[in-house]
Write a protein that holds these residues in place. Structure first.
Motif, PDB file in Angstrom:
ATOM      1  N   SER A 686       7.795   0.125   6.551  1.00  0.00           N
ATOM      2  CA  SER A 686       6.949  -0.370   5.582  1.00  0.00           C
ATOM      3  C   SER A 686       7.979  -0.615   4.422  1.00  0.00           C
ATOM      4  O   SER A 686       7.814  -1.849   3.710  1.00  0.00           O
ATOM      5  N   GLU A 690       8.105  -4.515   2.667  1.00  0.00           N
ATOM      6  CA  GLU A 690       7.875  -4.855   1.422  1.00  0.00           C
ATOM      7  C   GLU A 690       8.909  -5.424   0.681  1.00  0.00           C
ATOM      8  O   GLU A 690       8.852  -6.427  -0.025  1.00  0.00           O
ATOM      9  N   LEU A 717       1.243  -7.982   1.487  1.00  0.00           N
ATOM     10  CA  LEU A 717       1.575  -6.973   0.632  1.00  0.00           C
ATOM     11  C   LEU A 717       0.775  -6.075   0.031  1.00  0.00           C
ATOM     12  O   LEU A 717       1.010  -4.917  -0.080  1.00  0.00           O
ATOM     13  N   ARG A 721       1.169  -2.063   0.652  1.00  0.00           N
ATOM     14  CA  ARG A 721       0.678  -1.090  -0.682  1.00  0.00           C
ATOM     15  C   ARG A 721      -0.578  -0.330  -0.149  1.00  0.00           C
ATOM     16  O   ARG A 721      -0.873   1.002  -0.721  1.00  0.00           O
TER      17      ARG A 721
END
Length: 842
Positions: A686, A690, A717, A721
């Motif tokens: 992750s 990101e 994105l 998140r």
């Protein structure tokens, strides 16, 4: 100097006889003689004021004249002159006539509520104002003014005056102000024998006569400010209303007139007009035809009235038949003619046209050739072959006469009927060579400006400098430069379509190739299809096989983004065959890549992978890193869909490395970063994902024409998140992604964004909202026929429903997702569906 001598001296200075002065002031001739003989010791203040006006006294001279009347210079002990029999100013022996000159009010007047409110507000709050109702010919200025005047008539007990000034009309014979003044004075009771000879004297007498009366004056169809200035009342309770095709800016600036511009009717008002003229039964019987008639008539009251008249005299003719007549561009003005110049739309427009100076008529003529909806002064200058300043002046004159409509950002357009009239004038008054020359000047302007913006728009098809136009575009700011293509988008599309129709194949091909990529990345799929179809038409007309193949490719890409997959495959496979026959290896590779994308959409994953492999094999033989990068990033997505995660990661990383050596490849870099991040999210990396997504967000920022890539970045994105528990950030990213996706109307972007937001809503405890998003995703993807999107939407909806009591529906969606996942060979979605089904059956 005694007052009597002052009166005589000023009269002689002005060259007036006693009778002229009497006529100019409204004072009886005998009273003038008594004043000059000194037989009136203290004249009335109103008499002094009228005399001062007639003598045109101002400032100190007026003050001194008034002082002589109020404070005689003779000693108080002097014997006053013996009053004669006419010492007192005579009162009228008969009441003044009350004119009632208004034309008949229009039966069935409709709408115009805001315009009527403005006229009433001006009368009640600013009684000294002069409303100027301006607008194009046939828009209903006279009808409005007369209707309001009838409503207001009881406010003016001393009568109503009306005149058609014939500023615009057949024959060009305008009403002269002095003639109108004579007629008005006679209507107000001044004997013709006492009306002064000069315009100035008539105007003075006119104002003096009105000063003691409350009269409404309607000055209709004025040509310009000079024609009406002497017809306006002076101080007093009288009130004037003007109508004109001219905006009468000079009158507004110098005489305190107030603009009341009048536009065409609203859709509702236009339909009401037809209903009142034709009856509700006939209108309600053919609602679609009524809607088309109002649109074809531009909601212009005159045109609608003509159509209503035709319907009345041809009751056997259906409204659909009349709508069909109006649908033919070359015959629309014929359909709006009933043999009377005053109601013939073509004739009404011609009066405005004939009133133009020759240079402005020249611009109006070529505006009939304009392919798009509007233009700026640079395009006008090139189209008309005028210097820039002359074009700007001509546009101002056309706006003043309401022949063109000013639009935001200094742009100008025309109503459809006026455009049809301009096109007719161009056909009749310009030769074929002159018409083609005008269009070629405009094409040169568009092509050169696009070339100058090549760094911003990436028009790859405009290779080599474009020839300079007659008047090159000069941008006042960077913002103007960046917004030009968006402002001109509809015009550029229309120009390409027109060029294909009129036989300009080279312009059509180059502009299509140059515009397609920025249009596609901006989400303008319908525009992409329009220019691609135009290029295809032009190529086939010329027998140019390579241009035909290129146009088929572009059309296939546009059809793909519109969700028309069967047509996409048909066009794409035909283009592939043509390129193979021509031996164009790189074009063949591009077609394989394009076909891989549409095969993915319809669930033919193995066919997609095969095409991707073919494309990559050809491109590895090319020296260009960008050419290879395009195939690599596509392979990254294709491998990820088939669960080949490690292979996908290698392709994405290699594609990004190729693009990094070319920093101006904006949206390509963003797409490679997206592919890399998607693989990393699948692998659970992750933080790395990101980081790459934020780089992509910076690369595909607004204004870079990478809207599609930015939408995908925001969606990924949001997923990252959400997985990290940062729900507010995820919500912001997904909401922005959906705004962009919906603005482009692309189901391939909308569906996964909705599905992902559905999962976010579940995590936020807002399951009802999440279910709504997931159901919308199912509906959109099903309507579009996009198999992969259907798979994702059904899978996410099944997962959301598993948290409700409706487990049977959850199982149904999970099974549907599994069936599609097996068919398209997507192991990741298969695993998600099976896992959900296991939970639901436990």
């Amino acid at each position: 100097m005694p007052f009597a001598e002052a009166v005589r001296a000023h009269r002689l200075r002005c060259g007036l006889s006693q009778e002229d002065l009497a006529s100019a002031t409204g004072i009886a001739p005998r009273s003038i003689r008594n004043l000059e003989a000194g037989r009136v010791a203290r004249p009335r203040p109103s008499t002094v004021r009228l005399l001062a006006d007639a003598f045109r006294l101002t400032g100190t001279a007026r003050e001194e004249f008034t002082a002589l009347a109020l404070h005689p210079t003779e000693p108080e002990s002097a014997e006053p002159a013996a009053p004669g029999p006419d010492a007192a100013e005579p009162e009228p022996t008969e009441p003044a006539p009350v004119p009632a000159q208004l034309p008949r009010d229009t039966a069935g007047f409709v709408g115009r509520d805001s315009a009527l409110r403005r006229l009433w507000t001006l009368l009640e709050t600013n009684p000294g104002a002069v409303p100027v109702i301006s607008g194009a010919g046939g828009v209903g200025k006279t009808t409005l003014a007369v209707h309001w005047a009838h409503q207001a008539a009881d406010r003016f007990p001393d009568g109503q005056l009306y005149v058609n000034l014939r500023g615009f009309g057949p024959g060009g014979a305008m009403s002269r102000p002095d003639d109108v003044l004579a007629d008005f004075l006679a209507a107000l009771g001044v004997p013709r024998s006492q009306i002064p000879a000069t315009t100035a004297a008539r105007a003075t007498l006119y104002r003096s006569t009105l000063a003691r009366r409350r009269v409404l004056i309607v000055l209709d169809n004025a040509r310009d400010a000079a024609q009406v200035r002497d017809l306006l009342p002076g101080a007093g309770p009288s009130y004037a209303v003007l109508t004109s095709r001219d905006r009468l800016t000079a009158l507004i600036a110098a005489d305190g007139a107030v603009p009341c511009p009048l536009e065409v009717l609203s859709d509702r008002e236009a339909q009401t007009l037809l209903t009142r003229r034709l009856g509700a039964d006939r209108v309600n019987l053919e609602p679609a035809a009524v809607a088309e008639i109002t649109a074809r008539c531009d909601r212009l009251p005159l045109a609608l009235a003509v159509v209503a008249a035709r319907c009345a005299v041809e009751p056997e003719t259906s409204l659909a038949t009349l709508a069909d007549r109006l649908r033919r561009p070359a015959g629309v003005l014929d359909a709006l003619s009933i043999g009377d110049d005053t109601t013939d739309v073509r004739a009404v427009f011609s009066w405005s046209y004939q009133a133009l100076p020759e240079r402005t008529r020249g611009l109006f003529r070529v505006l009939g050739l304009l392919p798009g909806p509007d233009l700026d002064r640079y395009a006008a200058a090139n189209l008309a072959g005028l210097p820039l300043d002359d074009a700007a002046t001509a546009l101002t004159e056309l706006v003043r006469l309401n022949l063109v409509v000013p639009r935001p950002a200094q742009r100008y357009g025309m109503h459809d009927l006026l455009r049809a009239y301009a096109a007719e004038v161009a056909r009749h008054e310009l030769s074929e060579a002159e018409r083609r020359a005008a269009l070629e000047r405009l094409q040169a302007f568009y092509r050169h400006t696009l070339y100058e913006l090549r760094d911003l728009l990436f028009p790859r098809g405009l290779a080599g400098p474009a020839p300079a136009p007659q008047t090159p575009m000069v941008f006042a700011s960077a913002m103007e430069r960046e917004s030009w293509a968006e402002s001109e988008r509809a015009n550029l599309v229309a120009s390409v379509v027109q060029a294909a129709r009129l036989g300009y194949p080279e312009y059509t091909d180059r502009m299509t190739y140059g515009l397609w990529t920025p249009f596609y990345n901006g989400g303008y799929s319908n525009d992409c299809l329009a220019i691609s179809d135009a290029a295809l038409h032009a190529a086939r007309a010329e027998g140019d096989v390579e241009a035909e193949a290129s146009a088929l490719n572009h059309a296939a890409g546009a059809l793909m983004s519109l969700g028309r997959y069967d047509e996409t495959i048909e066009y794409g496979e035909r283009a592939l065959q043509l390129f193979q026959d021509l031996g164009k290896e790189l074009s063949v590779a591009r077609m394989y890549s394009n076909l891989a994308e549409v095969y993915t959409a319809v669930g033919r994953s193995r066919d997609a992978k095969r095409c991707g492999d073919e494309s990559l094999a050809i491109r590895r033989q090319q020296s260009s890193p960008t050419v290879l990068g395009d195939a690599l990033r596509l392979q990254a997505w294709l491998c990820l869909n088939l669960g080949l995660v490690e292979e996908s990661l290698l392709h994405a990383a290699e594609a990004l490395a190729k693009y990094n050596s070319w920093p101006d490849l904006v949206w390509e870099r963003a797409e490679a970063l997206n592919a890399l991040a998607a693989v990393q999210l699948r692998l659970g990396l992750s933080e790395q994902a990101e980081r790459h997504l934020r780089q992509a967000l910076d690369v595909a920022r607004p204004g870079t024409h990478g809207e599609k890539q930015r939408t995908e970045t925001l969606r990924l994105l949001g997923e990252a998140r959400r997985a990290a528990g940062a729900y507010p950030e995820a919500d912001a990213h997904l909401s922005e992604a959906l705004v962009l996706a919906r603005s482009m109307g692309d189901p391939e972007l909308i569906t996964p964004a909705l599905a992902e937001r559905g999962l976010l809503r579940l995590a936020q405890g807002r399951i009802a909202e999440g279910l709504r998003d997931a159901r919308d995703a199912v509906t959109i993807s099903t309507d579009a026929g996009h198999r992969r999107c259907q798979m994702i939407a059904h899978n996410r909806l099944g997962e959301l429903l598993s948290h409700t009591s409706d487990l049977e529906t959850a199982r149904r969606h999970a099974r549907t997702a599994l069936e599609i996942a097996v068919a398209v060979e997507d192991p990741y979605e298969q695993e998600r569906a099976r896992r959900n089904l296991t939970r639901l059956t436990a």
